[in-house]
Design an enzyme around this catalytic site. Structure first.
Site, mmCIF file in Angstrom:
data_model
loop_
_atom_site.group_PDB
_atom_site.id
_atom_site.type_symbol
_atom_site.label_atom_id
_atom_site.label_comp_id
_atom_site.label_asym_id
_atom_site.label_seq_id
_atom_site.Cartn_x
_atom_site.Cartn_y
_atom_site.Cartn_z
ATOM 1 N N GLU A 140 -31.991 44.779 10.602
ATOM 2 C CA GLU A 140 -31.248 44.129 9.514
ATOM 3 C C GLU A 140 -30.810 42.747 9.978
ATOM 4 O OE1 GLU A 140 -27.981 46.425 7.931
ATOM 5 O OE2 GLU A 140 -26.813 44.623 7.473
ATOM 6 N N GLU A 147 -22.365 36.916 4.908
ATOM 7 C CA GLU A 147 -21.568 38.134 4.788
ATOM 8 C C GLU A 147 -20.130 37.858 5.182
ATOM 9 O OE1 GLU A 147 -22.016 42.878 5.731
ATOM 10 O OE2 GLU A 147 -22.569 41.476 7.322
#
Length: 314
Positions: free
Chosen positions: A133, A138
């Site tokens: 990932e 974020e």
């Protein structure tokens, strides 16, 4: 063996990874809906969210082309929620295509903001965490700055010293370590995330993935150092001309081909959950996270992404 012949054979046996990539996909506001699938799934991060399907998202205005240069991806900001019912309607979209060696450039005018929010632009593929990932954008609860992070299966680590402008946090990328913290890099500027990013008119994020490693770049809308090919959407990009990356994840102790499968691009907005909920009380936000999300729909008027484009180079 003559040195010239040795060099020739070396060039054949050991591939060279160029820093020049050619445009393969241009995702404009008019083509956003065709590029992505909608994932109306239970939130893997246990958020106070209800991911809806495409028809629901379109009918409720959670996705829309706002103008020729604007595509909006947002959460509901109208409904008070029943505490025992589903979470706040929102969107999780996943690119239909997957990519290995590539550069992706995201031209973003606005990102979701507000207490309880957890927006992300990221890539993943394969059986998680075995397929790896890459978190490009974020954060939670308007806490700046942005962080870029890798999550992998066991065996992928990062060196403590590397060529980047950001600050390394955990060096072990293993998702089973320290509550899936991953190996992250905090960006150096507050305007890389949240309200500060939005006040500056947004900016550009870019990720480069090659067998040599993964790099993440960021330029504020007001920056004077944005490469022209990034700003203007060129037919090719040469990342060697982009300067020092914000985050550098070299392959020296993490074999990219082994730990990262072909990746889809994912854009989503959740609320509370494993991260935003766990640090909600440390963020200066009122009430509890779930109560706030349930009872204050108007607080999420600014909980939206506004994309000008996404360009993929391979």
């Amino acid at each position: 063996m003559k040195p010239t012949l040795a060099l020739f054979l070396s060039a054949i046996l050991v591939p060279a990874y160029a820093a020049t990539y050619t445009l393969s996909e241009t995702v404009l506001p008019s083509s956003f809906l065709n590029f992505f699938d909608f994932e109306d799934i239970a939130d893997p991060t246990h958020g106070r969210v209800n991911y809806v399907d495409k028809s629901t998202a379109v009918s409720q205005g959670l996705v829309k082309q706002a103008s020729r240069t604007s595509f909006v991806v947002r959460a509901d900001d109208k409904k008070v929620l029943n505490p025992g019912g589903p979470g706040r309607n929102s969107v999780r979209i996943r690119s239909k295509q997957s990519f290995k060696t590539h550069v992706a450039v995201f031209d973003v005018h606005h990102m979701p903001q507000g207490c309880g929010t957890w927006p992300a632009i990221w890539e993943t593929g394969g059986q998680w965490p075995g397929g790896g990932e890459i978190d490009i954008v974020e954060g939670v609860n308007d806490q700046t700055p942005n962080a870029a992070t890798l999550h992998t299966s066991s065996g992928c680590t990062m060196p403590s010293s590397r060529d980047q402008t950001g600050t390394s946090t955990q060096l072990n990328c293993d998702a089973s370590v320290n509550g899936n913290t991953g190996c992250g890099v905090r960006f150096p500027s507050p305007n890389s995330y949240g309200p500060s990013f939005n006040r500056n008119g947004g900016g550009w994020y870019a990720v480069e993935r090659s067998p040599a490693g993964i790099k993440v770049f960021f330029w504020s809308r007001q920056s004077s150092s944005v490469p022209s090919e990034v700003k203007n959407g060129g037919d090719s990009v040469n990342t060697a001309d982009w300067g020092t990356p914000t985050a550098d994840f070299p392959s020296t102790s993490c074999n990219i081909g082994r730990f990262f499968a072909a990746h889809n691009i994912i854009i989503n907005l959740t609320f509370c959950g494993d991260w935003a909920g766990s640090v909600y009380g440390q963020s200066g936000c009122p009430s509890t996270c779930e109560d706030y999300v349930n009872n204050n729909p108007g607080a999420f008027n600014n909980a939206y992404f506004d994309f000008a484009s996404i360009r993929i180079y391979e």
